[in-house]
Write a protein that holds these residues in place. Structure first.
Motif, mmCIF file in Angstrom:
data_model
loop_
_atom_site.group_PDB
_atom_site.id
_atom_site.type_symbol
_atom_site.label_atom_id
_atom_site.label_comp_id
_atom_site.label_asym_id
_atom_site.label_seq_id
_atom_site.Cartn_x
_atom_site.Cartn_y
_atom_site.Cartn_z
ATOM 1 N N HIS A 22 2.706 4.044 3.885
ATOM 2 C CA HIS A 22 1.513 3.196 4.488
ATOM 3 C C HIS A 22 1.852 2.321 5.763
ATOM 4 N N GLN A 30 -4.890 5.668 -5.455
ATOM 5 C CA GLN A 30 -4.367 4.471 -4.596
ATOM 6 C C GLN A 30 -3.282 3.917 -5.546
ATOM 7 N N ILE A 31 -2.181 3.264 -4.666
ATOM 8 C CA ILE A 31 -1.108 2.337 -5.149
ATOM 9 C C ILE A 31 -1.307 1.307 -4.254
ATOM 10 N N ASN A 55 0.823 -1.324 -0.038
ATOM 11 C CA ASN A 55 0.046 0.243 0.079
ATOM 12 C C ASN A 55 1.028 1.250 0.015
ATOM 13 N N SER A 56 0.645 2.063 -1.031
ATOM 14 C CA SER A 56 1.158 3.458 -0.811
ATOM 15 C C SER A 56 0.167 4.442 -1.527
ATOM 16 N N GLY A 57 0.445 5.387 -2.265
ATOM 17 C CA GLY A 57 -0.715 6.110 -2.938
ATOM 18 C C GLY A 57 0.054 7.792 -3.256
ATOM 19 N N GLN A 78 2.748 8.313 -0.230
ATOM 20 C CA GLN A 78 2.124 7.766 1.276
ATOM 21 C C GLN A 78 3.300 6.535 1.525
ATOM 22 N N GLU A 100 -6.171 11.006 -3.046
ATOM 23 C CA GLU A 100 -5.280 10.096 -3.095
ATOM 24 C C GLU A 100 -5.734 9.111 -4.366
#
Ligand code: MG
Length: 257
Positions: A240, A141-142, A129-131, A238, A139
């Motif tokens: 996360h 999303q990633i 998870n990142s973003g 992000q 955001e």
């Protein structure tokens, strides 16, 4: 006049409907929980991306990461960004938190490439998870969505907790994914409400995930989108808090529009 006033008081005191109106208790809204703004079906169709070669920065782009250093980035408090840079790639350091660009932007075209490490573990939102936060507010999303299902409005390429991607075009862990994001900044009225909401087009690996999608407001983990008046803002990446192995970025550039 005094008689009229007394009569009015008497009427209120003896009118059951009036009393009921002032004392009746209505149910309060249930407190928001994360799952109340997540939905899981229908899952977007899986699409195999074609081969696209490395998109180096065009001559008028502002290069945000060229593989050498994090000089274009900082911690949100203004101190120097401390993610790891090695072999032309920067990798999230989860102990250091999110990073933001030093420069602020309005509308833009953004290119960035990201890679989920081979052998990543975890599931749903706790897997790569990142973003990328547009103007530090919204955001995209990633996440590692290669064979990893989650709520669809939290998938890679979703406007987080708002709009799912049209398809799932993830490359497998260890391979590079490419984002091209075209963003139109919102316009606000004096009173802080939107005159025009923000819009975004998101392309992953050459395939459209968001087609001029209207962003409804801030991308909240708990609760619904909020309207928060803002001006130009940085790009935020992000870090996360999930325990899975950190993802990496390379070749990041932006063209203000
Ligand atoms: Mg995220």
């Amino acid at each position: 006049m005094k008689k009229l006033f007394t009569l009015a008081l008497f009427t209120i005191a003896t009118c059951p409907a009036c009393l009921a109106q002032t004392t009746k208790e209505y149910p309060k809204p249930e407190p928001m929980r994360p799952g109340m703004s997540e939905y899981w079906t229908p899952q977007p169709k899986v699409v195999e991306p074609g081969d696209i070669k490395l998109a180096t920065a065009p001559s008028d782009a502002i290069v945000l990461f060229d593989g050498k250093d994090l000089s274009a980035w900082m911690n949100p408090n203004g101190s120097a960004a401390e993610w790891t840079v090695k072999n032309g790639v920067m990798t999230v350091d989860k102990s250091k938190g999110d990073i933001v660009t030093r420069q602020k932007f309005g509308s833009f075209q953004l290119h960035l490439e990201w890679c989920v490490p081979k052998g990543i573990t975890g599931e749903s939102q706790a897997r790569g998870n990142s973003g990328v936060f547009l103007q530090d507010m919204y955001e995209v999303q990633i996440l590692d969505c290669f064979g990893n299902e989650t709520y669809v409005n939290g998938m890679t390429g979703s406007i987080y907790k708002q709009t799912p991607p049209l398809v799932n075009v993830m490359r497998k862990p260890g391979e590079w994914n490419v984002y091209d994001i075209i963003y139109t900044a919102p316009v606000f009225k004096e009173d802080g409400t939107y005159l025009y909401k923000p819009f975004v087009t998101v392309i992953q690996n050459g395939v459209v995930l968001q087609n001029h999608t209207e962003i409804q407001g801030t991308t909240e983990y708990i609760g619904f989108p909020r309207t928060v008046k803002h001006g130009e803002g940085p790009i935020r990446l992000q870090s996360h808090g999930d325990p899975s192995q950190p993802i990496s970025f390379r070749n990041i550039w932006i063209r203000p529009l």
